[in-house]
Design a protein around this motif. Structure first.
Motif, PDB file in Angstrom:
ATOM      1  N   THR A   1     -19.840  15.933   0.358  1.00  9.27           N
ATOM      2  CA  THR A   1     -20.645  15.561   1.377  1.00  9.27           C
ATOM      3  C   THR A   1     -20.162  14.172   1.870  1.00  9.27           C
ATOM      4  O   THR A   1     -20.646  14.050   3.062  1.00  9.27           O
ATOM      5  CB  THR A   1     -21.862  15.385   0.561  1.00  9.27           C
TER       6      THR A   1
ATOM      7  N   ARG B   1     -20.154  13.465   5.583  1.00  9.82           N
ATOM      8  CA  ARG B   1     -20.960  12.141   6.299  1.00  9.82           C
ATOM      9  C   ARG B   1     -19.603  11.268   7.176  1.00  9.82           C
ATOM     10  O   ARG B   1     -20.056  10.969   8.205  1.00  9.82           O
ATOM     11  CB  ARG B   1     -21.240  11.275   5.208  1.00  9.82           C
TER      12      ARG B   1
ATOM     13  N   PRO C   1     -28.296  17.032  -3.826  1.00 14.80           N
ATOM     14  CA  PRO C   1     -26.975  17.189  -2.919  1.00 14.80           C
ATOM     15  C   PRO C   1     -27.171  18.149  -1.727  1.00 14.80           C
ATOM     16  O   PRO C   1     -26.861  18.018  -0.532  1.00 14.80           O
ATOM     17  CB  PRO C   1     -26.004  17.384  -3.730  1.00 14.80           C
TER      18      PRO C   1
ATOM     19  N   GLU D   1     -28.970  16.609   1.032  1.00 12.56           N
ATOM     20  CA  GLU D   1     -27.991  15.783   1.942  1.00 12.56           C
ATOM     21  C   GLU D   1     -27.124  16.690   2.732  1.00 12.56           C
ATOM     22  O   GLU D   1     -26.740  16.257   4.186  1.00 12.56           O
ATOM     23  CB  GLU D   1     -27.060  15.034   1.229  1.00 12.56           C
TER      24      GLU D   1
ATOM     25  N   LEU E   1     -30.668  11.291   4.309  1.00 19.80           N
ATOM     26  CA  LEU E   1     -29.516  10.814   3.708  1.00 19.80           C
ATOM     27  C   LEU E   1     -29.687   9.692   2.829  1.00 19.80           C
ATOM     28  O   LEU E   1     -29.202   9.474   1.827  1.00 19.80           O
ATOM     29  CB  LEU E   1     -28.352  10.483   4.879  1.00 19.80           C
ATOM     30  N   ARG E   2     -30.609   8.778   3.371  1.00 18.04           N
ATOM     31  CA  ARG E   2     -30.612   7.291   2.617  1.00 18.04           C
ATOM     32  C   ARG E   2     -31.476   7.547   1.242  1.00 18.04           C
ATOM     33  O   ARG E   2     -31.415   6.977   0.340  1.00 18.04           O
ATOM     34  CB  ARG E   2     -31.459   6.459   3.379  1.00 18.04           C
TER      35      ARG E   2
ATOM     36  N   HIS F   1     -30.433  11.821  -1.258  1.00 21.10           N
ATOM     37  CA  HIS F   1     -29.018  12.724  -1.700  1.00 21.10           C
ATOM     38  C   HIS F   1     -28.870  12.558  -3.101  1.00 21.10           C
ATOM     39  O   HIS F   1     -28.373  13.335  -3.346  1.00 21.10           O
ATOM     40  CB  HIS F   1     -28.000  12.149  -0.720  1.00 21.10           C
ATOM     41  N   ARG F   2     -29.121  11.564  -3.606  1.00 22.22           N
ATOM     42  CA  ARG F   2     -28.787  11.438  -5.061  1.00 22.22           C
ATOM     43  C   ARG F   2     -29.790  12.418  -6.109  1.00 22.22           C
ATOM     44  O   ARG F   2     -29.233  13.122  -6.800  1.00 22.22           O
ATOM     45  CB  ARG F   2     -29.146  10.071  -5.551  1.00 22.22           C
TER      46      ARG F   2
END
Length: 94
Positions: free
Chosen positions: A64, A68, A22, A25, A14-15, A18-19
């Motif tokens: 997302t 989250r 996706p 993520e 996730l850290r 994700h960019r």
């Protein structure tokens, strides 16, 4: 594999990833939600899966973010899951 290691690996994904991806993520959120038996997050992910299967891609970032949030809400009851499902419906309507 232990639940703790799944959770740590998913949090790292996730850290870090994700960019760039996706879908990574989404899978990280799924791993956390499954490990924690988070019904609200699993409900959101079911809606996301259905939308992706229909070919929708425009709102992945919103979905997302909602998934989250559901993972971290601290609740795992049916009422909370229904509230998150309703939120997905509202966001899909936009």
């Amino acid at each position: 594999m232990r639940i703790e290691s799944v959770h740590i690996d998913a949090e790292r994904a996730l850290r870090v990833g994700h960019r760039a991806c996706p879908f990574a993520e989404i899978e990280a959120i799924r791993a956390i939600a499954t490990a924690e038996s988070s019904l609200p997050a699993l409900t959101v992910l079911a809606v996301v899966d259905a939308a992706l299967a229909r070919g929708e891609r425009r709102s992945i970032g919103e979905w997302t973010a909602l998934a989250r949030e559901a993972v971290h809400c601290g609740r795992s009851d049916a009422v909370t899951a229904q509230a998150y499902a309703a939120a997905c419906t509202v966001r899909l309507a936009d």
